[in-house]
Design an enzyme around this catalytic site. Structure first.
Site, PDB file in Angstrom:
ATOM      1  N   GLY A  16       0.785  -1.151  -0.051  1.00  0.00           N
ATOM      2  CA  GLY A  16      -0.154  -0.141  -0.093  1.00  0.00           C
ATOM      3  C   GLY A  16       0.972   1.233   0.006  1.00  0.00           C
ATOM      4  N   ASN A  93       0.846  -2.732   5.043  1.00  0.00           N
ATOM      5  CA  ASN A  93       0.214  -1.445   5.430  1.00  0.00           C
ATOM      6  C   ASN A  93      -1.195  -1.433   4.485  1.00  0.00           C
ATOM      7  OD1 ASN A  93      -0.010   1.597   6.035  1.00  0.00           O
ATOM      8  ND2 ASN A  93       0.047   1.353   3.643  1.00  0.00           N
ATOM      9  N   TYR A 157     -13.903  -4.718   8.942  1.00  0.00           N
ATOM     10  CA  TYR A 157     -12.732  -4.138   9.272  1.00  0.00           C
ATOM     11  C   TYR A 157     -11.764  -4.221  10.449  1.00  0.00           C
ATOM     12  CZ  TYR A 157      -9.194  -0.213   8.869  1.00  0.00           C
ATOM     13  OH  TYR A 157      -8.417   0.894   9.133  1.00  0.00           O
TER      14      TYR A 157
HETATM   15  N1  LIG Z   1      -6.285   6.924   7.040  1.00  0.00           N
HETATM   16  C1  LIG Z   1      -6.814   6.619   8.408  1.00  0.00           C
HETATM   17  O1  LIG Z   1      -7.569   7.437   9.310  1.00  0.00           O
HETATM   18  C2  LIG Z   1      -6.185   5.180   8.844  1.00  0.00           C
HETATM   19  C3  LIG Z   1      -6.667   4.872  10.525  1.00  0.00           C
HETATM   20  C4  LIG Z   1      -6.318   3.791  10.759  1.00  0.00           C
HETATM   21  C5  LIG Z   1      -5.740   2.918  10.251  1.00  0.00           C
HETATM   22  N2  LIG Z   1      -5.223   3.092   8.877  1.00  0.00           N
HETATM   23  C6  LIG Z   1      -4.753   2.030   8.153  1.00  0.00           C
HETATM   24  O2  LIG Z   1      -3.652   2.827   7.278  1.00  0.00           O
HETATM   25  C7  LIG Z   1      -3.356   1.840   6.243  1.00  0.00           C
HETATM   26  C8  LIG Z   1      -3.197   2.877   5.064  1.00  0.00           C
HETATM   27  O3  LIG Z   1      -4.399   3.495   4.660  1.00  0.00           O
HETATM   28  P1  LIG Z   1      -4.178   4.978   4.087  1.00  0.00           P
HETATM   29  O4  LIG Z   1      -5.577   5.804   4.852  1.00  0.00           O
HETATM   30  O5  LIG Z   1      -3.246   5.573   3.867  1.00  0.00           O
HETATM   31  O6  LIG Z   1      -5.303   4.515   2.800  1.00  0.00           O
HETATM   32  P2  LIG Z   1      -4.963   5.006   1.356  1.00  0.00           P
HETATM   33  O7  LIG Z   1      -6.377   4.250   0.558  1.00  0.00           O
HETATM   34  O8  LIG Z   1      -4.771   6.161   1.303  1.00  0.00           O
HETATM   35  O9  LIG Z   1      -3.689   3.902   0.697  1.00  0.00           O
HETATM   36  C9  LIG Z   1      -3.989   2.516   0.750  1.00  0.00           C
HETATM   37  C10 LIG Z   1      -3.131   2.011  -0.529  1.00  0.00           C
HETATM   38  O10 LIG Z   1      -3.285   0.720  -0.571  1.00  0.00           O
HETATM   39  C11 LIG Z   1      -3.417   0.140  -1.534  1.00  0.00           C
HETATM   40  N3  LIG Z   1      -4.141  -0.923  -1.735  1.00  0.00           N
HETATM   41  C12 LIG Z   1      -5.468  -1.509  -1.609  1.00  0.00           C
HETATM   42  N4  LIG Z   1      -5.676  -2.615  -1.715  1.00  0.00           N
HETATM   43  C13 LIG Z   1      -4.446  -3.138  -1.963  1.00  0.00           C
HETATM   44  C14 LIG Z   1      -4.400  -4.610  -2.345  1.00  0.00           C
HETATM   45  N5  LIG Z   1      -5.247  -5.478  -2.358  1.00  0.00           N
HETATM   46  N6  LIG Z   1      -2.722  -4.888  -2.508  1.00  0.00           N
HETATM   47  C15 LIG Z   1      -1.906  -4.038  -2.453  1.00  0.00           C
HETATM   48  N7  LIG Z   1      -2.145  -2.520  -2.425  1.00  0.00           N
HETATM   49  C16 LIG Z   1      -3.496  -2.351  -1.998  1.00  0.00           C
HETATM   50  C17 LIG Z   1      -4.315   1.168  -2.290  1.00  0.00           C
HETATM   51  O11 LIG Z   1      -4.271   1.193  -3.876  1.00  0.00           O
HETATM   52  C18 LIG Z   1      -3.668   2.438  -1.648  1.00  0.00           C
HETATM   53  O12 LIG Z   1      -2.740   3.098  -2.671  1.00  0.00           O
HETATM   54  C19 LIG Z   1      -4.347   1.069   6.062  1.00  0.00           C
HETATM   55  O13 LIG Z   1      -3.839  -0.607   6.679  1.00  0.00           O
HETATM   56  C20 LIG Z   1      -5.513   1.463   6.942  1.00  0.00           C
HETATM   57  O14 LIG Z   1      -6.246   0.472   7.461  1.00  0.00           O
HETATM   58  C21 LIG Z   1      -5.524   4.376   8.383  1.00  0.00           C
END
Ligand SMILES: NC(=O)c1ccc[n+]([C@@H]2O[C@H](COP(=O)([O-])OP(=O)(O)OC[C@H]3O[C@@H](n4cnc5c(N)ncnc54)[C@H](O)[C@@H]3O)[C@@H](O)[C@H]2O)c1
Length: 252
Positions: A16, A93, A157
């Site tokens: 990710g 991630n 989730y």
């Molecule tokens: N943003 C928040 O508030 C938040 C809070 C808690 C946890 N998280 C966690 O942080 C991590 C990143 O989230 P983010 O907010 O940066 O999201 P984001 O959507 O900005 O980035 C996620 C990336 O993961 C990629 N992705 C999705 N499915 C995939 C797959 N099957 N294989 C490979 N890549 C894949 C997407 O293409 C994207 O580029 C995640 O694990 C999310 O659960 C985010």
């Protein structure tokens, strides 16, 4: 006198890595000197981030990878081996989510959210673990405070993320004797492209910020800083831990 974090010689795989928190992690590890495989479902996003790292003097390769598909994971890791070498830092991630009431959750939603967030992380960890053990390296999983405290409209989730806590601790116990440390970072709400839907649904960043002791929601760099610590020699006797990086929102 100062203390510097030097990851030169390390090879990191960040899933990710093409957006949001993963992008900040990939860029930060590269700034510390690691060679970084930027893995993403989106080839275009992975290429953009890897190019930005290389343009600023770092070392990186883009990897198209669907973590839910073991064949795709293996092919991407083979490319990483050929171009950068053996993985010493694995950052799991990538995740998938839907924001809806549990009663409206469909079997397809469950398959996608569990298949990517939980099974996908297991797929990548299984494929990369021999490398990380060989290098006496690190695994850092991006979890979520929803997996620790629950979150309305994100039950499946949250269940997958709670599963990742069990995975983190179990693998930490298995490979600790081989010099590998396995930890998790658990972000609170963080301003990312993927997080924007949740932030809007919750009434916006300013409204959310009022619930945070530190007075704001997270930025991707806040999470990347904690991952950098867990990746570095400064983390020398910590494993199986999940650190909330959430401005004090979750104090467990
Ligand atoms: N943003 C928040 O508030 C938040 C809070 C808690 C946890 N998280 C966690 O942080 C991590 C990143 O989230 P983010 O907010 O940066 O999201 P984001 O959507 O900005 O980035 C996620 C990336 O993961 C990629 N992705 C999705 N499915 C995939 C797959 N099957 N294989 C490979 N890549 C894949 C997407 O293409 C994207 O580029 C995640 O694990 C999310 O659960 C985010």
């Amino acid at each position: 006198m100062s203390i510097a974090i030097d990851l030169s010689g390390d090879v990191a795989l960040v899933t990710g890595g093409g957006s949001g928190i993963g992008e900040a992690i990939a860029t930060t590890l590269a700034r510390a000197g690691a060679a970084v495989g930027v893995a993403d479902l989106s080839q275009e996003s992975a290429a953009r981030v890897a190019k930005a790292i290389c343009d600023s003097g770092g070392k990186s390769v883009p990897l198209q990878m669907d973590i839910a598909d073991p064949t795709s994971v293996e092919a991407a890791i083979a490319k990483l081996h050929a171009e950068l070498g053996t993985i010493s830092i694995l950052v799991n991630n990538a995740a998938a989510w839907v924001v809806k009431e549990f009663k409206d959750t469909t079997p397809a939603d469950v398959e996608r959210v569990i298949g990517v967030t939980l099974v996908g992380t297991i797929n990548v960890t299984r494929a990369a673990l021999p490398d990380v053990v060989e290098r006496r390296g690190r695994i850092i999983n991006t979890i979520s405070d929803s997996g620790r405290t629950g979150e309305r409209f994100m039950s499946v989730y949250a269940a997958a993320k709670a599963g990742l806590i069990g995975l983190t601790k179990s693998i930490a116990k298995e490979v600790g004797g081989q010099g590998v440390m396995v930890n998790g970072v658990s972000p609170g709400t963080t301003s990312t492209p993927g997080g924007s839907g949740f932030i809007e649904a919750a009434g916006g960043a300013e409204k959310l910020a009022r619930a945070y002791p530190l007075g704001r929601i997270g930025e991707p760099q806040d999470i990347a800083n904690a991952v950098l610590f867990f990746s570095s020699p400064l983390c020398s006797w910590i494993t199986g831990q999940v650190l909330s990086v959430s401005g004090g929102f979750t104090m467990v």
